[in-house]
Design a protein around this motif. Structure first.
Motif, mmCIF file in Angstrom:
data_model
loop_
_atom_site.group_PDB
_atom_site.id
_atom_site.type_symbol
_atom_site.label_atom_id
_atom_site.label_comp_id
_atom_site.label_asym_id
_atom_site.label_seq_id
_atom_site.Cartn_x
_atom_site.Cartn_y
_atom_site.Cartn_z
ATOM 1 N N UNK A 181 -40.462 1.929 -3.823
ATOM 2 C CA UNK A 181 -40.487 2.810 -2.774
ATOM 3 C C UNK A 181 -39.000 3.424 -2.727
ATOM 4 N N UNK A 182 -39.315 4.733 -2.048
ATOM 5 C CA UNK A 182 -37.977 5.456 -1.826
ATOM 6 C C UNK A 182 -38.247 6.361 -0.421
ATOM 7 N N UNK A 183 -37.622 6.176 0.837
ATOM 8 C CA UNK A 183 -37.685 7.120 1.663
ATOM 9 C C UNK A 183 -36.500 8.012 1.875
ATOM 10 N N UNK A 184 -36.820 9.128 2.401
ATOM 11 C CA UNK A 184 -35.470 10.059 2.535
ATOM 12 C C UNK A 184 -35.819 10.567 4.007
ATOM 13 N N UNK A 185 -34.570 10.423 4.581
ATOM 14 C CA UNK A 185 -34.651 10.854 6.245
ATOM 15 C C UNK A 185 -33.651 11.858 6.143
ATOM 16 N N UNK A 186 -33.909 12.978 7.056
ATOM 17 C CA UNK A 186 -32.651 13.758 7.405
ATOM 18 C C UNK A 186 -32.364 14.089 8.967
ATOM 19 N N UNK A 187 -31.372 14.211 9.270
ATOM 20 C CA UNK A 187 -30.896 14.614 10.744
ATOM 21 C C UNK A 187 -31.043 15.944 11.114
ATOM 22 N N UNK A 188 -31.412 16.448 12.100
ATOM 23 C CA UNK A 188 -31.574 17.665 12.413
ATOM 24 C C UNK A 188 -30.198 18.396 12.386
ATOM 25 N N UNK A 189 -29.163 17.420 12.754
ATOM 26 C CA UNK A 189 -27.737 18.109 12.834
ATOM 27 C C UNK A 189 -27.048 18.039 11.455
ATOM 28 N N UNK A 190 -27.523 17.453 10.466
ATOM 29 C CA UNK A 190 -27.109 17.343 9.266
ATOM 30 C C UNK A 190 -28.411 17.276 8.173
ATOM 31 N N UNK A 191 -28.915 18.442 7.939
ATOM 32 C CA UNK A 191 -30.221 18.549 7.047
ATOM 33 C C UNK A 191 -29.722 18.452 5.520
ATOM 34 N N UNK A 192 -28.415 18.491 5.279
ATOM 35 C CA UNK A 192 -27.954 18.472 3.851
ATOM 36 C C UNK A 192 -27.203 17.149 3.440
ATOM 37 N N UNK A 193 -27.786 16.140 4.562
ATOM 38 C CA UNK A 193 -27.073 14.571 4.120
ATOM 39 C C UNK A 193 -28.023 13.690 4.267
ATOM 40 N N UNK A 194 -29.189 13.822 3.555
ATOM 41 C CA UNK A 194 -30.291 12.715 3.488
ATOM 42 C C UNK A 194 -30.039 11.409 3.559
ATOM 43 N N UNK A 195 -30.575 10.479 4.588
ATOM 44 C CA UNK A 195 -30.552 8.975 4.336
ATOM 45 C C UNK A 195 -31.543 8.556 3.444
ATOM 46 N N UNK A 196 -31.127 7.802 2.296
ATOM 47 C CA UNK A 196 -32.374 7.405 1.353
ATOM 48 C C UNK A 196 -32.107 5.758 1.500
ATOM 49 N N UNK A 197 -33.555 5.423 1.549
ATOM 50 C CA UNK A 197 -33.730 4.049 1.470
ATOM 51 C C UNK A 197 -34.335 3.518 0.169
ATOM 52 N N UNK A 198 -34.342 2.724 -0.478
ATOM 53 C CA UNK A 198 -34.736 2.047 -1.652
ATOM 54 C C UNK A 198 -34.966 0.536 -1.577
ATOM 55 N N UNK A 199 -35.119 -0.101 -2.693
ATOM 56 C CA UNK A 199 -35.062 -1.490 -2.718
ATOM 57 C C UNK A 199 -36.260 -2.354 -2.094
ATOM 58 N N UNK A 200 -37.593 -1.456 -1.983
ATOM 59 C CA UNK A 200 -38.544 -2.063 -1.692
ATOM 60 C C UNK A 200 -39.954 -1.670 -2.421
ATOM 61 N N UNK A 201 -41.105 -2.128 -2.319
ATOM 62 C CA UNK A 201 -42.043 -1.772 -3.071
ATOM 63 C C UNK A 201 -43.323 -1.150 -2.147
ATOM 64 N N UNK A 202 -44.074 -0.362 -2.624
ATOM 65 C CA UNK A 202 -45.108 0.320 -1.766
ATOM 66 C C UNK A 202 -46.326 0.665 -2.586
ATOM 67 N N UNK A 203 -47.565 1.186 -2.018
ATOM 68 C CA UNK A 203 -48.573 1.492 -2.889
ATOM 69 C C UNK A 203 -48.574 2.681 -3.338
ATOM 70 N N UNK A 204 -48.767 3.219 -4.567
ATOM 71 C CA UNK A 204 -48.455 4.547 -5.061
ATOM 72 C C UNK A 204 -49.945 5.307 -4.740
ATOM 73 N N UNK A 205 -50.069 6.207 -3.646
ATOM 74 C CA UNK A 205 -51.318 6.947 -3.337
ATOM 75 C C UNK A 205 -51.838 7.448 -4.447
ATOM 76 N N UNK A 206 -51.193 8.178 -5.546
ATOM 77 C CA UNK A 206 -51.819 8.771 -6.568
ATOM 78 C C UNK A 206 -52.467 7.916 -7.316
ATOM 79 N N UNK A 207 -52.054 6.612 -7.739
ATOM 80 C CA UNK A 207 -52.861 5.757 -8.219
ATOM 81 C C UNK A 207 -53.834 5.217 -7.665
ATOM 82 N N UNK A 208 -53.813 5.058 -6.245
ATOM 83 C CA UNK A 208 -55.017 4.489 -5.413
ATOM 84 C C UNK A 208 -55.966 5.547 -5.796
#
Length: 259
Positions: A181-208
């Protein structure tokens, strides 16, 4: 009173004692005044039975590694729980996972070479003890009270749910529809600095979506597809948790691992 064998204690538990009428005949259980034991926990184990209820409140992801397990995210960074107030109490409007509700009791094996499990508790928690007030654990005949029977039944049902969760995870593994899994979240006041979260697993929707029709039909019949969708829907709450951390003044780490 000897502690139960504990090569590795589960999350929250600092010690374990088997509950018995000889040593605890006059012990009582008081009210858990707060959830301080949970205050620095950002991820709580979850059973597949709870996906439908939990997905309305928390992101449901899976741990990384060879044997992934479902967890509910209370925060996006280690040591951060966005659902605990300054009074160390859980906010009232959320679903509380069974793993949390079970504490300080647990079913544990007293002997590693036996499958028999005994009701144990964490003696470091003052809520269980030789108190003047509280709910009795044993009656005058040294028999378990209705309260104790209820605790034992809850712990048994939790173990059964754990077995169903294992079967669910085993089936996900066979279907080979999991991804890192990888999730990227941006703040409205800093759209060019995403917060990226990794290190977990999730279901792949395309494979599903690409699964053969017969496998999808099997998932519908055995109830797994509903649980998979609950997990996927819950991922939208990542931003909610992010905003809760920001509101607490605990700005999430820009590039973090969720585990």
């Amino acid at each position: 009173m000897a502690s139960a064998p504990q090569p590795q204690l589960p999350l929250f538990y600092k010690d374990l004692l088997p509950l018995n009428s000889r040593d605890h005949a006059d012990w009582k259980v008081g009210t858990m005044e707060n959830a301080a034991f949970l205050a620095e926990t950002h991820a709580v184990p979850l059973t597949s039975d709870e996906f439908i209820d939990a997905q309305r409140h928390f992101p449901i992801v899976f741990t990384a590694g060879e044997n992934p397990l479902p967890i509910a995210l209370f925060g996006l960074n280690e040591g951060v729980n966005t659902f605990i107030g300054d009074d160390k109490k859980l906010v009232s409007e959320i679903y509380v996972p069974a793993y949390v509700r079970r504490y300080p009791f647990i079913l544990a094996r007293l002997h590693q070479d036996s499958d028999e499990m005994s009701l144990c508790f964490d003696p470091t928690v003052s809520v269980v003890g030789k108190h003047a007030e509280g709910v009795e654990l044993f009656d005058a005949q040294a028999e378990p009270t209705e309260y104790t029977k209820g605790v034992l039944d809850f712990c048994r049902r939790f173990e059964e749910a754990g077995q169903r969760t294992k079967a669910f995870m085993d089936e996900l593994g066979k279907l080979d529809i999991m991804m890192d899994g990888e999730i990227s979240i941006t703040r409205n006041d800093e759209p060019d600095k995403p917060f990226v979260y990794r290190g977990f697993r999730m279901v792949d929707e395309s494979k599903l979506r690409d699964l053969p029709t017969e496998k999808l039909e099997a998932l519908i019949k055995n109830g797994m597809l509903v649980l998979i969708h609950a997990h996927l829907f819950s991922m939208n709450l990542m931003r909610n948790i992010f905003q809760r951390q920001v509101g607490m003044g605990l700005l999430p780490t820009p590039d973090a691992t969720v585990n």
